[in-house]
Design an enzyme around this catalytic site. Structure first.
Site, PDB file in Angstrom:
ATOM      1  N   THR A 110      53.596  59.683  25.466  1.00 35.50           N
ATOM      2  CA  THR A 110      54.074  60.462  24.321  1.00 35.50           C
ATOM      3  C   THR A 110      55.500  60.132  23.897  1.00 35.50           C
ATOM      4  O   THR A 110      56.292  59.654  24.703  1.00 35.50           O
ATOM      5  CB  THR A 110      54.020  61.982  24.679  1.00 35.50           C
ATOM      6  OG1 THR A 110      54.353  62.747  23.533  1.00 35.50           O
ATOM      7  CG2 THR A 110      54.972  62.356  25.806  1.00 35.50           C
ATOM      8  N   GLY A 116      47.973  66.809  22.255  1.00 39.10           N
ATOM      9  CA  GLY A 116      47.838  68.172  21.731  1.00 39.10           C
ATOM     10  C   GLY A 116      48.816  69.182  22.293  1.00 39.10           C
ATOM     11  O   GLY A 116      48.564  70.389  22.225  1.00 39.10           O
ATOM     12  N   GLY A 117      49.947  68.744  22.884  1.00 36.49           N
ATOM     13  CA  GLY A 117      50.935  69.704  23.373  1.00 36.49           C
ATOM     14  C   GLY A 117      50.306  70.687  24.344  1.00 36.49           C
ATOM     15  O   GLY A 117      49.556  70.306  25.230  1.00 36.49           O
ATOM     16  N   ASP A 155      61.080  69.527  24.987  1.00 39.14           N
ATOM     17  CA  ASP A 155      60.104  70.117  25.922  1.00 39.14           C
ATOM     18  C   ASP A 155      60.793  70.908  27.034  1.00 39.14           C
ATOM     19  O   ASP A 155      60.145  71.613  27.792  1.00 39.14           O
ATOM     20  CB  ASP A 155      59.206  69.029  26.538  1.00 39.14           C
ATOM     21  CG  ASP A 155      57.933  68.806  25.723  1.00 39.14           C
ATOM     22  OD1 ASP A 155      57.695  69.568  24.766  1.00 39.14           O
ATOM     23  OD2 ASP A 155      57.172  67.877  26.041  1.00 39.14           O
ATOM     24  N   ARG A 201      57.685  60.088  33.057  1.00 41.61           N
ATOM     25  CA  ARG A 201      58.202  61.063  32.103  1.00 41.61           C
ATOM     26  C   ARG A 201      59.677  60.747  31.827  1.00 41.61           C
ATOM     27  O   ARG A 201      60.411  60.330  32.730  1.00 41.61           O
ATOM     28  CB  ARG A 201      58.076  62.445  32.756  1.00 41.61           C
ATOM     29  CG  ARG A 201      58.525  63.614  31.900  1.00 41.61           C
ATOM     30  CD  ARG A 201      57.566  63.903  30.806  1.00 41.61           C
ATOM     31  NE  ARG A 201      57.744  65.224  30.239  1.00 41.61           N
ATOM     32  CZ  ARG A 201      57.271  65.561  29.045  1.00 41.61           C
ATOM     33  NH1 ARG A 201      56.596  64.694  28.306  1.00 41.61           N
ATOM     34  NH2 ARG A 201      57.430  66.781  28.581  1.00 41.61           N
ATOM     35  N   SER A 253      55.815  69.082  31.084  1.00 42.33           N
ATOM     36  CA  SER A 253      54.833  68.503  30.169  1.00 42.33           C
ATOM     37  C   SER A 253      53.504  69.240  30.278  1.00 42.33           C
ATOM     38  O   SER A 253      53.242  69.935  31.261  1.00 42.33           O
ATOM     39  CB  SER A 253      54.626  67.030  30.539  1.00 42.33           C
ATOM     40  OG  SER A 253      53.560  66.487  29.798  1.00 42.33           O
ATOM     41  N   THR A 264      50.832  62.992  20.831  1.00 43.78           N
ATOM     42  CA  THR A 264      50.876  62.335  22.127  1.00 43.78           C
ATOM     43  C   THR A 264      49.640  61.465  22.056  1.00 43.78           C
ATOM     44  O   THR A 264      48.900  61.550  21.093  1.00 43.78           O
ATOM     45  CB  THR A 264      50.819  63.444  23.205  1.00 43.78           C
ATOM     46  OG1 THR A 264      52.036  64.162  23.174  1.00 43.78           O
ATOM     47  CG2 THR A 264      50.547  62.951  24.602  1.00 43.78           C
TER      48      THR A 264
END
Ligand code: GLY
Length: 571
Positions: free
Chosen positions: A401, A475-476, A425, A109, A454, A383
């Site tokens: 992503t 898709g968040g 985010d 990340r 995330s 993503t």
């Protein structure tokens, strides 16, 4: 050997290398290809967001690579052929079950730069500047993908040079773009003009169309530096200089030190059991593994299978589980290296029973009553996920992503790759919604070096201790609910994999107190839900799921989502 002979030999070698490079070819045609939505095979499979990337993965396995090798090569290929989410300038997570029984998760990340601080997106009048957390140079976290690929490579068999070669060829020689990709690039033109200091190849004076060839020379050179120098080819030297020069031109804060210090982290997987299945997911800083755990456990003892697929009863039960889990997400979840996330407490049977104590069938719950905590949100759907399984039983799920579609819209001048806008985010300011309405609190506040929360949920499911499913989706915040629904569709409603992926999905995330229903969702169930008091909100598309399933006859089935150009390949 005399000097002349050595010189002649070196010359011959150089000419041979150059000519090999000129004639370097892919074993498939990048100018003429289509998508497969389902395959059945015996020796391995890949499902990803792009047909060319899935083909690369299968080729790598044909050359003797395992599923980890394939997953690395697919990600590199996606960074070229799927710029909206495939990336070098973003981050991701890998969840893997290896054939020797090891469960591995790698966190790559993005991290907040060293100069980042809690109030960095609040102006002098106290107003949140989400325009800056969402677009342009200041929106980017320190990219993690390249470090993640090298950390993953420890579990592969082939040289990195081999894995990166298809991506280099695709970038250097180009590939045909699809109608969807052309539309995506066309939508982006104004933003690209606004947020770039050096004109990237994605800008075009006439509209992009199906059949256009996209050649990315700068990106090819960046990939070659990574090939020749390893992760240092990205985090140090020429590429690092290009990134920091870009930052200086555009008011960003990522420094050479930030890049040099970035590390991918091997973490303990988030594992739980559901009936006879063992589910292996991603821990913090992804909320995905924990959310799926909470939602599955909240429904486990309620005989959902007997209620029927998308009956008012089953949807209502799942929505209420989603509501409760997402309320917890807002309050308790963030980077566990910076904030104590009470994972154990949130997953005990007693706690989850207590959460469902006020659940009643037939009547809508209320997010005001459920919890007064901080509010959760709705993140970008852009993503990308890939699933790989090889013949030895190595199962790899990767979600990666840039956050929003095409990330921050800033391409690093001279390096050819897009940077993420992952800083959005984080919770920019307590109580202030981000790009898609996300609101958070202390757990997900910005701090230097911290990783933003995330929703990415790469997942491997075991049955009888062997890989049964490899799955995930973009898709968040809809990612965990889409994984939840796909698992329930397969495990409880005995659906075919294609139906489990393709049937319309729904989503609830505590706040706003609305049920998103995807185009094509059962009208009768919608009516029944509205009568119970639910507020429904139509959504054109939810997720793009890639699932690999081991069938009862031992064959490997791969299914790519109908919602995009996604494609499955087997061998
Ligand atoms: N940026 C989407 C996520 O990580 O959940």
């Amino acid at each position: 050997m005399n000097k002349q002979l050595i010189s002649a030999f070196v010359l011959f070698f150089l000419i041979a290398c150059q000519s090999a490079n000129r004639t370097a070819k892919l074993p498939f045609d990048p100018f003429n290809y289509g998508a497969n939505k389902r395959t059945e095979s015996e020796n391995g499979a890949v499902a990803s967001a792009h047909p060319l990337a899935s083909k690369v993965g299968v080729e790598i396995m044909k050359q003797g690579g395992n599923a980890v090798d394939a997953a690395i090569a697919v990600q590199l290929a996606l960074a070229v052929v799927y710029p909206q989410a495939g990336n070098l300038g973003g981050g991701g997570f890998m969840v893997a079950r290896l054939s020797d029984g090891q469960n591995i998760t790698i966190d790559y990340r993005e991290a907040a730069p060293g100069a980042a601080h809690r109030d960095m997106y609040i102006d002098s009048a106290g107003n949140p500047r989400t325009d800056k957390s969402q677009n342009g140079h200041l929106a980017s976290g320190v990219p993690g993908t390249v470090a993640g690929l090298f950390e993953s490579a420890a579990y592969g068999k082939l040289s990195f040079r081999k894995l990166i070669e298809p991506a280099i060829i695709l970038a250097e020689k180009g590939f045909r773009i699809s109608t969807r990709e052309a539309a995506g690039l066309n939508r982006l033109q104004n933003d690209l003009r606004k947020y770039n200091t050096v004109q990237p190849v994605f800008i075009k004076d006439t509209p992009w169309q199906d059949g256009d060839i996209l050649i990315q020379k700068d990106l090819a050179n960046t990939l070659k530096r990574i090939r020749d120098k390893g992760a240092a080819g990205f985090y140090e030297g020429e590429t690092a200089k290009l990134i920091t020069a870009e930052m200086k031109r555009g008011g960003g804060i990522i420094t050479e030190e930030d890049l040099k210090n970035y590390k991918a982290i091997k973490r303990q997987p988030h594992i739980f059991h559901y009936k006879e299945y063992q589910i292996i997911g991603m821990p913090m800083p992804s909320s995905g593994g924990l959310l799926v755990n909470q939602m599955m456990k909240m429904i486990e003892k309620r005989n959902i299978g007997a209620m029927g697929f998308q009956s008012p009863q089953s949807v209502q039960l799942m929505v209420e589980a989603e509501r409760r889990a997402y309320a917890d997400r807002a309050k308790f979840m963030g980077d566990a290296d910076f904030y104590k996330v009470p994972v154990k407490e949130l997953t005990t049977d007693k706690y989850l029973e207590e959460r469902m104590k006020d659940y009643t069938s037939e009547k809508a719950g209320s997010s005001t009553i459920t919890s007064p905590g901080a509010l959760p949100g709705y993140e970008s759907p852009e993503t990308t996920h890939l699933s790989v399984l090889d013949k030895e039983g190595n199962a790899v799920a990767v979600t990666t992503t840039l956050n929003n579609s095409y990330g921050s819209r800033t391409v690093v001048g001279g390096a050819g790759f897009l940077l993420n806008d992952e800083m959005d985010d984080f919770s920019v300011k307590p109580g202030v919604p981000n790009m898609y309405g996300a609101i958070g609190g202390e757990a997900n506040a910005i701090a230097a070096g911290k990783r933003m929360l995330s929703s990415m949920t790469p997942t491997v499911v075991l049955k009888n201790n062997q890989p049964f499913l490899v799955l995930g989706t973009p898709g968040g915040t809809t990612i965990p609910t889409s994984v939840f629904q796909t698992l329930v569709n397969i495990i409880e409603f005995n659906m075919s994999t294609t139906d489990a992926v393709d049937k319309p999905k729904f989503h609830h995330q505590w706040l706003p107190d609305e049920v998103y229903t995807e185009l094509g969702f059962q009208p009768r169930t919608q009516d029944a839900l509205e009568k119970m008091g639910y507020k429904l909100k139509p959504s054109t598309s939810i997720g793009r799921m890639e699932v690999i399933r081991v069938l009862s006859n031992g064959k490997i089935e791969a299914v790519a989502d109908r919602r995009g150009d996604d494609s499955a390949e087997g061998l």
